[in-house]
Scaffold this motif. Structure first.
Motif, mmCIF file in Angstrom:
data_model
loop_
_atom_site.group_PDB
_atom_site.id
_atom_site.type_symbol
_atom_site.label_atom_id
_atom_site.label_comp_id
_atom_site.label_asym_id
_atom_site.label_seq_id
_atom_site.Cartn_x
_atom_site.Cartn_y
_atom_site.Cartn_z
ATOM 1 N N THR A 1 36.988 39.880 26.139
ATOM 2 C CA THR A 1 37.340 39.443 28.017
ATOM 3 C C THR A 1 37.225 40.715 28.417
ATOM 4 O O THR A 1 36.940 42.029 27.883
ATOM 5 C CB THR A 1 39.377 39.451 27.628
ATOM 6 N N VAL B 1 37.301 42.677 31.370
ATOM 7 C CA VAL B 1 38.968 42.709 32.555
ATOM 8 C C VAL B 1 38.230 43.464 33.516
ATOM 9 O O VAL B 1 37.149 44.066 33.985
ATOM 10 C CB VAL B 1 39.869 43.940 31.926
ATOM 11 N N SER C 1 37.416 35.978 31.438
ATOM 12 C CA SER C 1 37.421 36.960 32.504
ATOM 13 C C SER C 1 39.492 37.083 32.986
ATOM 14 O O SER C 1 40.016 35.963 32.491
ATOM 15 C CB SER C 1 36.601 36.915 33.637
ATOM 16 N N TYR C 2 39.140 38.284 33.167
ATOM 17 C CA TYR C 2 41.002 38.200 34.115
ATOM 18 C C TYR C 2 40.684 39.326 34.781
ATOM 19 O O TYR C 2 40.276 40.605 35.029
ATOM 20 C CB TYR C 2 42.099 39.242 32.559
ATOM 21 N N VAL D 1 41.987 41.493 37.727
ATOM 22 C CA VAL D 1 43.304 42.697 38.681
ATOM 23 C C VAL D 1 43.545 42.191 39.464
ATOM 24 O O VAL D 1 42.768 42.459 40.796
ATOM 25 C CB VAL D 1 43.004 43.527 37.772
ATOM 26 N N VAL E 1 46.310 48.473 34.873
ATOM 27 C CA VAL E 1 45.326 48.051 34.109
ATOM 28 C C VAL E 1 45.806 48.853 32.628
ATOM 29 O O VAL E 1 44.954 47.916 32.111
ATOM 30 C CB VAL E 1 44.066 48.746 34.040
ATOM 31 N N ILE F 1 47.461 45.969 30.489
ATOM 32 C CA ILE F 1 46.848 44.592 30.854
ATOM 33 C C ILE F 1 45.597 44.058 29.705
ATOM 34 O O ILE F 1 45.389 43.340 28.576
ATOM 35 C CB ILE F 1 46.020 44.016 31.818
ATOM 36 N N VAL F 2 45.032 46.160 29.235
ATOM 37 C CA VAL F 2 44.217 45.915 28.437
ATOM 38 C C VAL F 2 45.094 45.948 27.185
ATOM 39 O O VAL F 2 43.817 45.617 26.349
ATOM 40 C CB VAL F 2 43.413 47.300 29.078
ATOM 41 N N VAL G 1 45.431 42.388 26.046
ATOM 42 C CA VAL G 1 44.272 41.611 26.238
ATOM 43 C C VAL G 1 43.339 42.103 24.973
ATOM 44 O O VAL G 1 42.904 41.005 23.995
ATOM 45 C CB VAL G 1 43.131 41.808 27.774
ATOM 46 N N VAL H 1 37.255 44.439 24.294
ATOM 47 C CA VAL H 1 37.610 44.319 25.797
ATOM 48 C C VAL H 1 36.445 44.993 26.504
ATOM 49 O O VAL H 1 35.900 46.028 26.498
ATOM 50 C CB VAL H 1 38.652 45.194 26.164
ATOM 51 N N LEU I 1 35.771 46.583 30.743
ATOM 52 C CA LEU I 1 36.035 46.586 30.942
ATOM 53 C C LEU I 1 35.146 47.092 32.535
ATOM 54 O O LEU I 1 34.534 47.922 32.418
ATOM 55 C CB LEU I 1 37.654 48.019 30.760
#
Length: 275
Positions: free
Chosen positions: A3, A5, A31-32, A34, A77, A80-81, A84, A90, A92
């Protein structure tokens, strides 16, 4: 599946990444985007900010960004990480001021990150903050210093910019600094996604990285060659100082010949570089 981020820069929210997210989705990637604290759905807009504007009234109004610290962005964040990372690797990614947030995340949870990617983003090694670096010779070609006319009022601890101004000279100056190659229509569309308030504490906090933690994560820097906000000479200094701090783990460097915000018009190339 990994993913991506995606962390925005100053005055930005997750929508700045929309074109890149579309391209990642077309490549089968997750993807995400923020929204940092005080931004996105938590941003505070005023009727005085709308047209016709009442700048005196707006200048006196409080801000949702008052009291927001860099540590709060980092903690947001990190959470979130963590969530995820339960579903795979991940990557970033941060743009512009988002670089100090992703650096802080890598300092705290390096074991949760497959890679960190700086898209013309701040990475502080020898000096504490973006504001400190902007006083250095490598920042001489930055046009950010000429944007003071956007400032409205002084809410506590907040920089407030009137992105809805109709002043043609101010808009031309902002376009030159951030998105010179865009059409006026493309530029205004991008500016209308910006939020007027940003925490000064995030811009001035000591954001220096710790080589023994942040320095363990593989990293990429995407230089934006036509950037007149964070000029390429300063991007190169940030890269060189980071590499000197962790010589066994240098940046992988890629280039895009575009401006500070112009990457949104080159989303396919950005997605290819992320992959």
């Amino acid at each position: 599946m990994r993913t991506y981020v995606l962390v925005p820069g100053s005055g930005g929210n997750g929508t700045i990444w929309a074109s890149v997210q579309r391209e990642l989705a077309l490549r089968g990637q997750r993807s995400y985007a923020v929204d940092l604290p005080g931004h996105g759905s938590d941003a505070r807009y005023s009727r005085a900010y709308q047209a016709p504007q009442d700048l005196m009234a707006w200048a006196a109004e409080p801000s949702s960004m008052t009291g927001v610290e860099l540590a709060e962005n980092v903690a947001h964040v990190v959470e979130i990480v963590r969530r995820v990372a339960e579903h795979g690797p991940v990557v970033l990614v941060g743009v512009s001021l988002g670089g100090v947030t992703i650096s802080g995340v890598a300092d705290q949870v390096p074991e949760l990150l497959e890679r960190i990617v700086y898209l013309s983003a701040w990475i502080c090694t020898s000096l504490p903050s973006p504001v400190a670096y902007l006083a250095e010779p490598e920042a001489a070609r930055s046009l950010v210093g000429g944007l003071g006319g956007f400032a409205v009022g002084a809410p506590e601890g907040v920089g407030r910019a009137n992105y809805r101004t109709s002043d043609p000279d101010l808009l031309d100056a902002l376009k030159a600094a951030t998105m010179a190659e865009a059409t006026d229509e493309q530029f205004l569309a991008a500016v209308n996604h910006l939020e007027p308030d940003e925490s000064l504490a995030v811009m001035t906090a000591d954001a220096r990285v710790h080589p023994d933690r942040w320095g363990r994560v593989p990293r990429t820097y995407i230089r934006l060659l036509a950037d007149r906000s964070l000029p390429v000479e300063l991007q190169d200094r940030l890269i060189a100082e980071a590499d000197a701090a962790t010589p066994d783990n240098p940046f992988t460097v890629h280039d895009l010949d575009t401006s500070h915000m112009g990457f949104v018009l080159r989303a396919g190339e950005v997605a290819d570089l992320l992959l």
